[in-house]
Design a protein around this motif. Structure first.
Motif, PDB file in Angstrom:
ATOM      1  N   UNK A 289       0.845  -1.181   0.000  1.00 54.96           N
ATOM      2  CA  UNK A 289       0.000   0.000   0.000  1.00 54.96           C
ATOM      3  C   UNK A 289       0.886   1.238   0.000  1.00 54.96           C
ATOM      4  N   UNK A 290       0.526   2.203  -0.814  1.00 55.79           N
ATOM      5  CA  UNK A 290       1.318   3.425  -0.941  1.00 55.79           C
ATOM      6  C   UNK A 290       0.989   4.381   0.204  1.00 55.79           C
ATOM      7  N   UNK A 291       2.016   4.879   0.858  1.00 54.65           N
ATOM      8  CA  UNK A 291       1.840   5.893   1.892  1.00 54.65           C
ATOM      9  C   UNK A 291       1.681   7.247   1.195  1.00 54.65           C
ATOM     10  N   UNK A 345      -6.329   9.769   5.412  1.00 61.37           N
ATOM     11  CA  UNK A 345      -5.234  10.730   5.530  1.00 61.37           C
ATOM     12  C   UNK A 345      -3.858  10.088   5.356  1.00 61.37           C
ATOM     13  N   UNK A 346      -3.812   8.757   5.246  1.00 64.55           N
ATOM     14  CA  UNK A 346      -2.523   8.084   5.096  1.00 64.55           C
ATOM     15  C   UNK A 346      -2.383   7.394   3.743  1.00 64.55           C
ATOM     16  N   UNK A 347      -3.297   6.474   3.414  1.00 61.90           N
ATOM     17  CA  UNK A 347      -3.161   5.649   2.212  1.00 61.90           C
ATOM     18  C   UNK A 347      -4.250   5.901   1.173  1.00 61.90           C
ATOM     19  N   UNK A 348      -5.417   6.298   1.595  1.00 60.75           N
ATOM     20  CA  UNK A 348      -6.607   6.375   0.752  1.00 60.75           C
ATOM     21  C   UNK A 348      -6.837   5.036   0.040  1.00 60.75           C
ATOM     22  N   UNK A 349      -6.709   3.974   0.822  1.00 59.25           N
ATOM     23  CA  UNK A 349      -6.940   2.609   0.339  1.00 59.25           C
ATOM     24  C   UNK A 349      -8.421   2.307   0.481  1.00 59.25           C
TER      25      UNK A 349
END
Length: 704
Positions: A289-291, A345-349
């Motif tokens: 997962x992209x930060x 606010x971190x990954x928008x996963x």
């Protein structure tokens, strides 16, 4: 977020939906199936420990349908998870071919798929005809009624024929321990930070039994009698038996990877008999997962808190959002709603958020509250409120709304004679883990507030579905409850909301933080009452303190909403910084600075019962993004948004907040704010009374 903000949501975002090539399935089924797999991974000292609420299953047989109009005949490639039958108009195609042809002209394709063990899923591709979420699907509940047909579900993650939904798994990577010691017949390993994965025994020779004890602390891993997680493997001349899962494998080579993934920072391996183990390592299991979010400021401790928070969230962002990686590994709705907010606010996963919402809800008929917890049902509704605002994903809203309706019918079938919620037989009224006994009988003000927000969510969602009658009914119910809460619970002498009523009578001796926090967050109080709550409750040490990061999340958010950013930074440093000072590499389920070591590891009557990697511990991610970088959407999917940056006591800060299509970058010093928004709508920068429009894809610099 103030209630009025959600009322700005319009039907504009109704056009958003997934329409790319993908495997498709009945809405929510893959999520429920996957959630069941995760919910049944829990063990305690090798014993299976199931979730204690009803587990629903996927639909075993479904039918996918789409009408197409072709200028010429089209060859279609097809794959399915399960047995399938193809019908073009009213004619069946023989067998289960991997290719079939659709004639020129207008035709309706019917493809039925059956699978008892896995989710019936479909993938097909032609020149113009593909499997995507424009197909409809039925479970045959009442085939002649149109409302049994619904849009299919799908995800770009499963776009290729080989990307079968049932085969989805998290990536594996090797992580070696930073230290490995050997003494007599034992090995003891320590990793740099907490992780989750499969322990690998390397260089195994001889016959005998290997006992493994895992720990989030060295004491836990060394305590063979009480360590929470353990495994046992028996090696014979020709086989390997994993006693935790009764998996039997032919013995080949000298390495063996354990069958179950475990949380660990430490591991003790004990060899019994003639067996020896040369070394151990961990095959880490984490999502790629992209930060996308970031935060950096003049305070290095806060920078470290953000990083450790993001890593904690990353570990719990898995097939679904779980609360912790060691003990439960379950989906809890109260934990999940906070994980979603941090995720924005971190990954928008967002796929994992949708998946968890579906999995938590399960199927009809509704027979119990989500996780059996009264308040967790309301947090489930309210997570959909947040999801639509941050993503603008109306496709998901259309799919999930029928299950919102039936869950709300269940809730309203259990209201008391005053139209309020209270715990009934079989309900768990949770609220929070509290340091001393807290009454949960009667009508709790906190429960009425989260129920009120659920009614407001239903009103808005009904309006978006075009169901004006339901929107009006839910609106009337919300207004009636809103008008009843303050007269029932507000006490002028205490200048605060009382905790609860018993037999319809307020209990003036009991004031807790919970209801007062949510009354602030939901905009129920005027300015005078907000200030009373601030001074008489939130900043009053005589009111029972909150010791869980779970409710500290909301308490600190309420303080930020009341302009107390300096105080909140100090509390972050003390609370989350306190965990770091104790050696934490991930944030914990609870933290009480007064507890010593190893007592602080205990919980639930187990000396190592506390989770030291718990999703709700990562709340600074959300607070720093929303109340310091100051970014939040004001229309669905960041069609419009605002930035109210606040340094608190910092000298400077910078960071990124992800949106559906790009990031918003903010930099702030005591003299200037710089913003660039990529891939989202227009925003507004608010500093004091100054309001400046932020144009997309342009750098804005404003002097303070």
């Amino acid at each position: 977020m103030k209630t009025k903000l959600f009322l700005l949501i319009t039907v504009v975002a109704m056009t958003m939906q997934v329409s790319a090539q993908t495997w498709i399935w009945y809405p929510g089924d893959l999520d429920i199936w996957m959630g069941n797999k995760i919910n049944n991974l829990r063990t305690e000292r090798g014993s299976f420990y199931p979730a204690f609420w009803r587990a629903d299953s996927h639909e075993q047989t479904v039918e996918f349908v789409k009408t197409v109009e072709l200028d010429e005949p089209e060859d279609i490639e097809i794959r399915a998870e399960g047995h399938y039958g193809i019908k073009i108009d009213n004619s069946y195609v023989f067998g289960m071919p991997e290719r079939f042809q659709v004639p020129k002209g207008k035709h309706t394709l019917h493809i039925a798929v059956h699978n008892k063990e896995q989710v019936p899923a479909l993938w097909l591709k032609g020149r113009t005809v593909v499997s995507d979420t424009t197909w409809t699907v039925t479970n045959y509940a009442v085939p002649r009624q149109a409302d049994t047909w619904t849009e299919t579900d799908g995800q770009p993650l499963f776009s290729k024929p080989e990307d079968k939904p049932s085969a989805y798994h998290l990536p594996i990577s090797l992580i070696s321990p930073i230290s490995l010691s050997k003494e007599n017949h034992e090995l003891f390993a320590e990793w740099q930070r907490e992780g989750i994965g499969y322990l690998q025994l390397c260089g195994v020779k001889g016959n005998g039994q290997v006992n493994i004890y895992y720990g989030e602390s060295p004491d836990e891993a060394r305590d063979k009698q009480h360590s929470y997680l353990s495994d046992k493997v028996r090696f014979t001349a020709d086989s390997i038996i994993d006693l935790s899962t009764l998996t039997v494998k032919k013995r080949e080579g000298s390495d063996y990877q354990l069958a179950c993934s475990r949380a660990m920072r430490y591991a003790l391996v004990e060899c019994v008999g003639d067996v020896t183990v040369e070394s151990i390592t961990m095959q880490s299991e984490m999502k790629n997962v992209e930060w996308r979010g970031s935060f950096e400021c003049s305070d290095t401790l806060l920078n470290r808190i953000w990083q450790v928070g993001a890593y904690t969230l990353h570990l719990t962002d898995r097939e679904v959002m779980i609360e912790g990686i060691k003990r439960d590994r379950w989906m809890w709705s109260g934990d999940a709603i906070q994980s979603y907010l941090m995720n924005y606010y971190a990954f928008f996963d967002t796929p994992v958020i949708r998946r968890t919402i579906w999995a938590l809800r399960g199927k009809d008929p509704v027979q119990q509250h989500i996780n059996t917890i009264l308040d967790y049902t309301f947090f489930w509704f309210n997570s959909i409120y947040d999801y639509y605002l941050y993503t603008g994903d109306a496709h998901f809203l259309r799919q999930v709304y029928p299950r919102m309706q039936t869950l709300m019918q269940f809730v309203q079938g259990r209201l008391n004679g005053r139209g309020m919620v209270e715990g009934q037989w079989g309900d768990w009224v949770f609220v929070d883990w509290s340091p001393r006994d807290m009454s949960k009988d009667g009508e709790l003000a906190f429960e009425q507030l989260v129920y009120l927000r659920s009614l407001q969510t239903m009103r808005q969602c009904a309006a978006l579905m075009g169901n004006d009658r339901e929107a009006r009914r839910y609106g009337e119910q919300a207004d009636e409850l809103s008008q009843r809460i303050l007269p029932t619970f507000w006490n002028d002498g205490k200048e605060a909301l009382l905790h609860h009523t018993k037999n319809g009578q307020p209990q003036p001796q009991e004031v807790t933080r919970y209801a007062n926090i949510f009354a602030v967050l939901y905009g129920l109080l005027d300015e005078a009452k907000q200030q009373s709550v601030l001074h008489r409750v939130l900043q009053n040490d005589s009111v029972m303190e909150i010791t869980t990061p779970y409710m500290r999340f909301y308490e600190l958010e309420a303080l930020c909403a009341l302009g107390q950013q300096r105080q909140v930074l100090s509390e972050m440093r003390a609370y989350w910084g306190g965990m770091l000072a104790q050696g934490a590499t991930t944030f914990w389920e609870t933290y009480d600075p007064k507890e010593g070591y190893p007592e602080r590891l205990a919980m639930y009557g187990n000396r190592y019962g506390k989770s030291l990697c718990h999703a709700w511990g990562a709340s600074p991610i959300y607070l720093l993004g929303k109340y310091y970088l100051g970014i939040q959407p004001t229309k669905p999917g960041y069609e419009e948004w605002e930035c109210r940056p606040c340094l608190g006591d910092l000298k400077w800060m910078k960071g990124d907040v992800p949106t559906p299509h790009g990031n918003i970058h903010v930099e702030m010093t005591k003299k200037q704010v710089t913003i660039k928004a990529t891939g989202c709508g227009a925003g507004v920068l608010i500093i004091g009374k100054k309001r400046v429009k932020v144009e997309p894809d342009k750098i804005l610099k404003v002097k303070i």
